[in-house]
Design an enzyme around this catalytic site. Structure first.
Site, PDB file in Angstrom:
ATOM      1  N   ASP A  10       0.833  -1.204   0.000  1.00 11.02           N
ATOM      2  CA  ASP A  10       0.000   0.000   0.000  1.00 11.02           C
ATOM      3  C   ASP A  10       0.869   1.256   0.000  1.00 11.02           C
ATOM      4  OD1 ASP A  10      -2.302  -1.560  -0.012  1.00 11.02           O
ATOM      5  OD2 ASP A  10      -2.354  -1.686   2.171  1.00 11.02           O
ATOM      6  N   LYS A  35       0.369  -7.950  -2.479  1.00 11.37           N
ATOM      7  CA  LYS A  35      -0.964  -7.425  -2.781  1.00 11.37           C
ATOM      8  C   LYS A  35      -0.843  -6.045  -3.413  1.00 11.37           C
ATOM      9  CE  LYS A  35      -3.880  -5.483   0.240  1.00 11.37           C
ATOM     10  NZ  LYS A  35      -4.429  -4.253  -0.425  1.00 11.37           N
ATOM     11  N   ASP A  62      -6.053  -6.647  -5.690  1.00 11.51           N
ATOM     12  CA  ASP A  62      -7.193  -6.387  -4.806  1.00 11.51           C
ATOM     13  C   ASP A  62      -7.924  -5.124  -5.245  1.00 11.51           C
ATOM     14  OD1 ASP A  62      -8.942  -6.494  -2.665  1.00 11.51           O
ATOM     15  OD2 ASP A  62      -7.545  -5.543  -1.262  1.00 11.51           O
ATOM     16  N   LEU A  63      -8.754  -5.264  -6.276  1.00 12.48           N
ATOM     17  CA  LEU A  63      -9.499  -4.126  -6.812  1.00 12.48           C
ATOM     18  C   LEU A  63     -10.977  -4.153  -6.426  1.00 12.48           C
ATOM     19  CD1 LEU A  63      -7.932  -3.813 -10.370  1.00 12.48           C
ATOM     20  CD2 LEU A  63      -7.216  -2.740  -8.224  1.00 12.48           C
ATOM     21  N   LYS A  64     -11.428  -5.231  -5.813  1.00 14.17           N
ATOM     22  CA  LYS A  64     -12.798  -5.334  -5.288  1.00 14.17           C
ATOM     23  C   LYS A  64     -13.836  -4.955  -6.351  1.00 14.17           C
ATOM     24  CE  LYS A  64     -11.262  -4.230  -0.567  1.00 14.17           C
ATOM     25  NZ  LYS A  64      -9.850  -3.936  -0.872  1.00 14.17           N
ATOM     26  N   LEU A  65     -13.837  -5.677  -7.450  1.00 10.53           N
ATOM     27  CA  LEU A  65     -14.755  -5.380  -8.549  1.00 10.53           C
ATOM     28  C   LEU A  65     -16.204  -5.412  -8.071  1.00 10.53           C
ATOM     29  CD1 LEU A  65     -13.136  -7.510 -11.413  1.00 10.53           C
ATOM     30  CD2 LEU A  65     -12.668  -5.132 -10.781  1.00 10.53           C
ATOM     31  N   HIS A  66     -16.960  -4.401  -8.440  1.00  7.28           N
ATOM     32  CA  HIS A  66     -18.354  -4.301  -8.003  1.00  7.28           C
ATOM     33  C   HIS A  66     -19.107  -3.402  -8.983  1.00  7.28           C
ATOM     34  CE1 HIS A  66     -21.329  -3.459  -4.422  1.00  7.28           C
ATOM     35  NE2 HIS A  66     -21.912  -4.029  -5.459  1.00  7.28           N
ATOM     36  N   ASP A  67     -19.880  -4.041  -9.864  1.00 10.77           N
ATOM     37  CA  ASP A  67     -20.638  -3.302 -10.875  1.00 10.77           C
ATOM     38  C   ASP A  67     -21.674  -4.268 -11.432  1.00 10.77           C
ATOM     39  OD1 ASP A  67     -21.369  -1.419 -12.987  1.00 10.77           O
ATOM     40  OD2 ASP A  67     -19.391  -0.517 -12.674  1.00 10.77           O
ATOM     41  N   THR A  71     -20.270  -5.649 -16.899  1.00  9.76           N
ATOM     42  CA  THR A  71     -19.085  -4.809 -16.725  1.00  9.76           C
ATOM     43  C   THR A  71     -18.010  -5.538 -15.937  1.00  9.76           C
ATOM     44  OG1 THR A  71     -20.388  -2.775 -16.827  1.00  9.76           O
ATOM     45  CG2 THR A  71     -18.239  -2.633 -15.760  1.00  9.76           C
ATOM     46  N   THR A 125     -12.626  -5.240   7.342  1.00 15.68           N
ATOM     47  CA  THR A 125     -12.233  -5.364   8.748  1.00 15.68           C
ATOM     48  C   THR A 125     -12.338  -4.048   9.496  1.00 15.68           C
ATOM     49  OG1 THR A 125      -9.912  -5.132   8.061  1.00 15.68           O
ATOM     50  CG2 THR A 125     -10.730  -7.361   8.438  1.00 15.68           C
ATOM     51  N   ARG A 187      -2.061  -8.348  13.083  1.00 10.94           N
ATOM     52  CA  ARG A 187      -1.104  -7.545  13.842  1.00 10.94           C
ATOM     53  C   ARG A 187      -0.389  -8.419  14.860  1.00 10.94           C
ATOM     54  NH1 ARG A 187      -2.742  -4.457  10.544  1.00 10.94           N
ATOM     55  NH2 ARG A 187      -3.556  -2.339  10.790  1.00 10.94           N
ATOM     56  N   ARG A 217       1.005  -2.430   6.768  1.00 11.90           N
ATOM     57  CA  ARG A 217       1.866  -1.496   7.485  1.00 11.90           C
ATOM     58  C   ARG A 217       2.665  -2.135   8.610  1.00 11.90           C
ATOM     59  NH1 ARG A 217      -2.925   2.889   7.980  1.00 11.90           N
ATOM     60  NH2 ARG A 217      -4.044   0.909   8.076  1.00 11.90           N
TER      61      ARG A 217
END
Length: 240
Positions: A10, A35, A62-67, A71, A125, A187, A217
């Protein structure tokens, strides 16, 4: 999936991401599982994924496709050409949308490559039950909702779901042992939780039945990232 520890890259851009990877070069001679999320992919695009694949790294895109289903199917077909190993969709898109993602991955994967695994994001989360009910308008309990999404993902032919490790036992019970639980929110005991609410240690995730853990992180911002990676991997593999 072979119980990977996936490092969440990230970073704001390719320079920062590759600077981090360069810092590990003197320690590791083996490829990592990385990732690539929305921030980095939207900045750098497919060329970054292609470069890291050429170096032998496995990639969780990790693009979390949602449409709408058509599409998502088209997008998945395009992403499959990148030869990534794992990709996400949002379970909230419904069974037909998840089926469309799987179909797109199957048709878009070059003949010589393996079709990427596809997993569905259930509830982030960072989401609490109170937030889910009061802000998202979902009256059911958090675990009940995650289980419902997981059963839908199984029906759609997906390989697993993204969830908190705390929900992994219920997922295995209701959606079957073969449904993989990919769990962020990891963690060490002494580390800051940041904006995540449902977090566990690597050892706890292993004991709860997670199939893969995603760590960002806690490793990438550590003073000694390679040592932290090794410590977390030992816990995850049950060696301490």
């Amino acid at each position: 999936m072979n119980k990977p520890l996936i490092i969440a890259m990230d970073f704001k851009d390719r320079t920062a991401a590759e600077s981090f990877l360069d810092s590990l070069d003197s320690f590791t001679g083996t490829p990592l599982f990385l990732k690539v999320g929305m921030e980095l992919f939207y900045r750098e695009g497919p060329s970054l994924v292609e470069a890291w694949k050429e170096k032998g790294h496995r990639i969780f895109l990790d693009l979390k496709l949602h449409d709408i289903p058509s599409t998502v199917q088209s997008a998945a077909r395009q992403l499959a050409a990148l030869n990534v190993d794992l990709i996400t969709v949002h379970a909230a898109g419904g069974i037909r949308m998840m089926e469309a993602a799987r179909e797109g991955l199957e048709t878009g994967t070059p003949a010589a490559d393996s079709v990427p695994d596809c997993v569905a994001v259930t509830q982030l989360t960072s989401t609490t039950e109170k937030m889910m009910q009061e802000e998202l308008g979902i009256p059911a309990g958090l675990e009940e909702t995650v289980i419902h999404y997981a059963v839908n993902a199984k029906q759609a032919g997906l390989q697993g779901i993204v969830c908190s490790a705390l929900e992994a036992p219920a997922i295995k019970e209701h959606a079957g042992r073969n449904m993989k639980a990919v769990t962020p929110g990891i963690r060490m005991k002494e580390q800051d939780r940041n904006d995540q609410k449902r977090v566990v240690t690597p050892a706890k995730a292993r004991n709860l039945g997670s199939d893969a853990i995603v760590v960002g992180r806690s490793i990438t911002s550590a003073e000694q990232p390679w040592q932290t990676y090794q410590d977390m991997m030992k816990q995850w593999r049950g060696k301490q």
